[in-house]
Structure formats: structure tokens, C-alpha cells
Design a protein around this motif. Structure first.
Motif, PDB file in Angstrom:
ATOM      1  N   GLU A   1     -31.265  27.445 -36.332  1.00  0.00           N
ATOM      2  CA  GLU A   1     -31.343  26.032 -36.690  1.00  0.00           C
ATOM      3  C   GLU A   1     -31.567  25.190 -35.439  1.00  0.00           C
ATOM      4  O   GLU A   1     -30.851  25.336 -34.458  1.00  0.00           O
ATOM      5  N   VAL A   2     -32.559  24.316 -35.503  1.00  0.00           N
ATOM      6  CA  VAL A   2     -32.841  23.425 -34.386  1.00  0.00           C
ATOM      7  C   VAL A   2     -31.780  22.320 -34.335  1.00  0.00           C
ATOM      8  O   VAL A   2     -31.507  21.671 -35.341  1.00  0.00           O
ATOM      9  N   GLN A   3     -31.163  22.151 -33.176  1.00  0.00           N
ATOM     10  CA  GLN A   3     -30.125  21.126 -33.026  1.00  0.00           C
ATOM     11  C   GLN A   3     -30.263  20.398 -31.709  1.00  0.00           C
ATOM     12  O   GLN A   3     -30.588  21.012 -30.678  1.00  0.00           O
ATOM     13  N   LEU A   4     -29.988  19.112 -31.765  1.00  0.00           N
ATOM     14  CA  LEU A   4     -29.917  18.260 -30.576  1.00  0.00           C
ATOM     15  C   LEU A   4     -28.595  17.504 -30.647  1.00  0.00           C
ATOM     16  O   LEU A   4     -28.332  16.824 -31.650  1.00  0.00           O
ATOM     17  N   VAL A   5     -27.774  17.627 -29.616  1.00  0.00           N
ATOM     18  CA  VAL A   5     -26.457  17.006 -29.620  1.00  0.00           C
ATOM     19  C   VAL A   5     -26.307  16.136 -28.371  1.00  0.00           C
ATOM     20  O   VAL A   5     -26.251  16.660 -27.246  1.00  0.00           O
ATOM     21  N   GLU A   6     -26.241  14.819 -28.591  1.00  0.00           N
ATOM     22  CA  GLU A   6     -26.082  13.873 -27.485  1.00  0.00           C
ATOM     23  C   GLU A   6     -24.623  13.695 -27.108  1.00  0.00           C
ATOM     24  O   GLU A   6     -23.729  13.844 -27.946  1.00  0.00           O
ATOM     25  N   SER A   7     -24.401  13.343 -25.862  1.00  0.00           N
ATOM     26  CA  SER A   7     -23.062  13.013 -25.372  1.00  0.00           C
ATOM     27  C   SER A   7     -23.194  12.079 -24.181  1.00  0.00           C
ATOM     28  O   SER A   7     -24.293  11.903 -23.634  1.00  0.00           O
ATOM     29  N   GLY A   8     -22.052  11.493 -23.778  1.00  0.00           N
ATOM     30  CA  GLY A   8     -22.037  10.672 -22.578  1.00  0.00           C
ATOM     31  C   GLY A   8     -22.012   9.177 -22.816  1.00  0.00           C
ATOM     32  O   GLY A   8     -21.913   8.404 -21.858  1.00  0.00           O
ATOM     33  N   GLY A   9     -22.090   8.761 -24.069  1.00  0.00           N
ATOM     34  CA  GLY A   9     -22.029   7.333 -24.352  1.00  0.00           C
ATOM     35  C   GLY A   9     -20.628   6.782 -24.141  1.00  0.00           C
ATOM     36  O   GLY A   9     -19.669   7.523 -23.918  1.00  0.00           O
ATOM     37  N   GLY A  10     -20.522   5.463 -24.191  1.00  0.00           N
ATOM     38  CA  GLY A  10     -19.218   4.831 -24.029  1.00  0.00           C
ATOM     39  C   GLY A  10     -19.364   3.370 -23.682  1.00  0.00           C
ATOM     40  O   GLY A  10     -20.451   2.797 -23.771  1.00  0.00           O
ATOM     41  N   LEU A  11     -18.247   2.781 -23.272  1.00  0.00           N
ATOM     42  CA  LEU A  11     -18.199   1.369 -22.888  1.00  0.00           C
ATOM     43  C   LEU A  11     -18.350   1.257 -21.377  1.00  0.00           C
ATOM     44  O   LEU A  11     -17.632   1.936 -20.620  1.00  0.00           O
ATOM     45  N   VAL A  12     -19.242   0.398 -20.934  1.00  0.00           N
ATOM     46  CA  VAL A  12     -19.472   0.198 -19.508  1.00  0.00           C
ATOM     47  C   VAL A  12     -19.708  -1.283 -19.258  1.00  0.00           C
ATOM     48  O   VAL A  12     -20.241  -1.988 -20.127  1.00  0.00           O
ATOM     49  N   TYR A 104     -45.922  14.451 -24.444  1.00  0.00           N
ATOM     50  CA  TYR A 104     -45.279  13.409 -25.250  1.00  0.00           C
ATOM     51  C   TYR A 104     -46.336  12.582 -25.980  1.00  0.00           C
ATOM     52  O   TYR A 104     -46.665  11.460 -25.598  1.00  0.00           O
ATOM     53  N   GLN A 105     -46.815  13.185 -27.052  1.00  0.00           N
ATOM     54  CA  GLN A 105     -47.762  12.525 -27.940  1.00  0.00           C
ATOM     55  C   GLN A 105     -47.451  12.965 -29.352  1.00  0.00           C
ATOM     56  O   GLN A 105     -46.824  13.987 -29.581  1.00  0.00           O
ATOM     57  N   GLY A 106     -47.888  12.169 -30.323  1.00  0.00           N
ATOM     58  CA  GLY A 106     -47.583  12.495 -31.695  1.00  0.00           C
ATOM     59  C   GLY A 106     -46.195  11.996 -32.079  1.00  0.00           C
ATOM     60  O   GLY A 106     -45.598  11.169 -31.392  1.00  0.00           O
ATOM     61  N   TYR A 107     -45.693  12.500 -33.167  1.00  0.00           N
ATOM     62  CA  TYR A 107     -44.409  11.994 -33.634  1.00  0.00           C
ATOM     63  C   TYR A 107     -43.255  12.897 -33.207  1.00  0.00           C
ATOM     64  O   TYR A 107     -43.451  14.032 -32.782  1.00  0.00           O
ATOM     65  N   LEU A 108     -42.061  12.357 -33.330  1.00  0.00           N
ATOM     66  CA  LEU A 108     -40.834  13.056 -32.966  1.00  0.00           C
ATOM     67  C   LEU A 108     -40.288  13.745 -34.197  1.00  0.00           C
ATOM     68  O   LEU A 108     -39.899  13.086 -35.161  1.00  0.00           O
ATOM     69  N   GLU A 109     -40.239  15.087 -34.155  1.00  0.00           N
ATOM     70  CA  GLU A 109     -39.958  15.837 -35.378  1.00  0.00           C
ATOM     71  C   GLU A 109     -38.489  16.182 -35.584  1.00  0.00           C
ATOM     72  O   GLU A 109     -38.096  16.469 -36.721  1.00  0.00           O
ATOM     73  N   VAL A 110     -37.695  16.174 -34.524  1.00  0.00           N
ATOM     74  CA  VAL A 110     -36.276  16.501 -34.641  1.00  0.00           C
ATOM     75  C   VAL A 110     -35.483  15.480 -33.836  1.00  0.00           C
ATOM     76  O   VAL A 110     -35.857  15.159 -32.698  1.00  0.00           O
ATOM     77  N   TRP A 111     -34.390  14.980 -34.429  1.00  0.00           N
ATOM     78  CA  TRP A 111     -33.562  13.964 -33.795  1.00  0.00           C
ATOM     79  C   TRP A 111     -32.119  14.428 -33.739  1.00  0.00           C
ATOM     80  O   TRP A 111     -31.647  15.143 -34.620  1.00  0.00           O
ATOM     81  N   GLY A 112     -31.398  13.969 -32.708  1.00  0.00           N
ATOM     82  CA  GLY A 112     -29.968  14.185 -32.661  1.00  0.00           C
ATOM     83  C   GLY A 112     -29.236  13.151 -33.483  1.00  0.00           C
ATOM     84  O   GLY A 112     -29.852  12.310 -34.133  1.00  0.00           O
ATOM     85  N   GLN A 113     -27.897  13.201 -33.419  1.00  0.00           N
ATOM     86  CA  GLN A 113     -27.085  12.287 -34.226  1.00  0.00           C
ATOM     87  C   GLN A 113     -26.828  10.970 -33.521  1.00  0.00           C
ATOM     88  O   GLN A 113     -26.381  10.002 -34.148  1.00  0.00           O
ATOM     89  N   GLY A 114     -27.112  10.922 -32.225  1.00  0.00           N
ATOM     90  CA  GLY A 114     -26.972   9.691 -31.464  1.00  0.00           C
ATOM     91  C   GLY A 114     -25.638   9.560 -30.753  1.00  0.00           C
ATOM     92  O   GLY A 114     -24.628  10.146 -31.163  1.00  0.00           O
ATOM     93  N   THR A 115     -25.651   8.772 -29.678  1.00  0.00           N
ATOM     94  CA  THR A 115     -24.428   8.442 -28.950  1.00  0.00           C
ATOM     95  C   THR A 115     -24.453   6.950 -28.641  1.00  0.00           C
ATOM     96  O   THR A 115     -25.484   6.409 -28.230  1.00  0.00           O
TER      97      THR A 115
END
Length: 121
Positions: A1-12, A104-115
Motif C-alpha cells: 500500500e502506498v503511504q505518505l505520512v507527514e510530521s513536524g507541524g506545530g505552533l511557531v 514534477y509535471q502532471g497531477y499529484l496521485e497520492v496524498w498524505g493526511q497532512g500536518t
């Protein structure tokens, strides 16, 4: 399964820095271009930056040029976004996404859940 997992977000605080990471799995990471896209509260999606499969070519939105740096470590299957001199208008959910090819051309086919990144004093 293709997965993208973001991290590192927060309050700054304004003027501060953050580094986002995106861990990829389920595909040959080094073969595909990648991108960061953000969505501010109540607004649409905004493309932020992209990098080709080998990491030698990058592109940035004018709104972040000179402040953000995209990079990748293909040995670690990880995409990064170094964000400096952050402004309140950078507040958004940041998504990493995968292109269908090495460039980096065309559309983005897989996205992470976001941070979530919040820039506020």
C-alpha cells in the motif's frame, strides 16, 4: 500500500522555523517527483514546492521562495520542507504528495493526511 505520512507541524512564532518530514512507503520513492501543497483555514489548496526524483531540481511558489527549502533523502524514503522566516499567512495544513513520474509535471496521485502548521504569537 502506498503511504505518505507527514510530521513536524506545530505552533511557531512569526519569524521562527520548522522542518516538516514526509515518510514514504509502498513504492520506489527514488523514482518519483514529490511536492508539498498547503491549505490555509477556509481557503483552497496552494501548491508550495516540488522536487524531482533525484533531488537535483526544485521549484517554489513565489509566496515561499527564499524562505522554504524542499529536499529529499532517497536512502531514507523521506521528503522534507525546511520553513524559515515563517509568517502568519503560512498557517495551513501541509500535505506531501507524489507525482506519477520522475519529473514534477502532471497531477499529484497520492496524498498524505497532512500536518498542521500554525504561525502565531
Amino acid at each position: 500500500e502506498v503511504q505518505l505520512v507527514e510530521s513536524g507541524g506545530g505552533l511557531v512564532q512569526p519569524g521562527g522555523s520548522l522542518r516538516l518530514s514526509c515518510a514514504a512507503s509502498g513504492f520506489t520513492f527514488s523514482s518519483y517527483a514529490m511536492s508539498w501543497v498547503r491549505q490555509a483555514p477556509g481557503k483552497g489548496l496552494e501548491w508550495v514546492s516540488a522536487i524531482n526524483s533525484g533531488g537535483g531540481s526544485t521549484s517554489y511558489a513565489d509566496s515561499v521562495k527564499g524562505r522554504f527549502t524542499i529536499s529529499r533523502d532517497n536512502a531514507k524514503n523521506t521528503l522534507y520542507l525546511q520553513m524559515n522566516s515563517l509568517k502568519p499567512e503560512d498557517t495551513a495544513v501541509y500535505y506531501c504528495a507524489k507525482y506519477r513520474s520522475s519529473w514534477y509535471q502532471g497531477y499529484l496521485e497520492v496524498w498524505g493526511q497532512g500536518t498542521l502548521v500554525t504561525v502565531s504569537s
